[in-house]
Motif scaffolding. Structure first.
Motif, mmCIF file in Angstrom:
data_model
loop_
_atom_site.group_PDB
_atom_site.id
_atom_site.type_symbol
_atom_site.label_atom_id
_atom_site.label_comp_id
_atom_site.label_asym_id
_atom_site.label_seq_id
_atom_site.Cartn_x
_atom_site.Cartn_y
_atom_site.Cartn_z
ATOM 1 N N GLY A 78 0.834 -1.197 0.000
ATOM 2 C CA GLY A 78 0.000 0.000 0.000
ATOM 3 C C GLY A 78 0.871 1.250 0.000
ATOM 4 N N LEU A 79 0.235 2.394 0.016
ATOM 5 C CA LEU A 79 0.950 3.666 -0.022
ATOM 6 C C LEU A 79 1.866 3.844 1.192
ATOM 7 N N ASP A 80 1.397 3.472 2.379
ATOM 8 C CA ASP A 80 2.229 3.606 3.577
ATOM 9 C C ASP A 80 3.503 2.780 3.465
ATOM 10 N N GLN A 81 3.371 1.566 2.958
ATOM 11 C CA GLN A 81 4.539 0.693 2.803
ATOM 12 C C GLN A 81 5.492 1.245 1.742
ATOM 13 N N ARG A 82 4.951 1.780 0.665
ATOM 14 C CA ARG A 82 5.795 2.394 -0.375
ATOM 15 C C ARG A 82 6.569 3.575 0.193
#
Length: 103
Positions: A78-82
């Protein structure tokens, strides 16, 4: 000349990145859908472009999780992980900020 590929740890995976160039500006090349930092240097036009960027900026380029030389993850991140991956690369490359550029 192709820079050495290095790896930043982000959680349980390693993110492949390369650091090259010099200058007062830090430029973080954020790849699109797929990438391979080592294959960039096999393309003459792209090599000239990267060398030109490196003539006035400190450039960091990386392979997103699951692409290129980076480790594969279990799920689509997801965006947080990216963002965690991007921060890990910036920290490993001794970046104190920079201009992200969607490449």
């Amino acid at each position: 000349m192709q820079p050495a590929t290095q790896y930043a740890r982000s959680g349980e995976v390693h993110i492949a990145y390369q650091l090259f160039g010099s200058g007062p500006v830090n430029l973080i090349m954020v790849p699109g859908f797929v990438s391979n930092v080592e294959n960039y240097w096999d393309q003459p036009d792209l090599t000239r472009f990267l060398n030109r960027l490196g003539s006035y900026a400190r450039v960091v380029t990386f392979d997103k999780r699951g692409t290129g030389m980076s480790d594969r993850g279990g799920e689509l991140p997801g965006l947080d992980q990216r963002m965690d991956d991007l921060r890990a690369v910036m920290d490993a490359g001794h970046g104190t900020g920079g201009a992200p550029w969607d490449f």
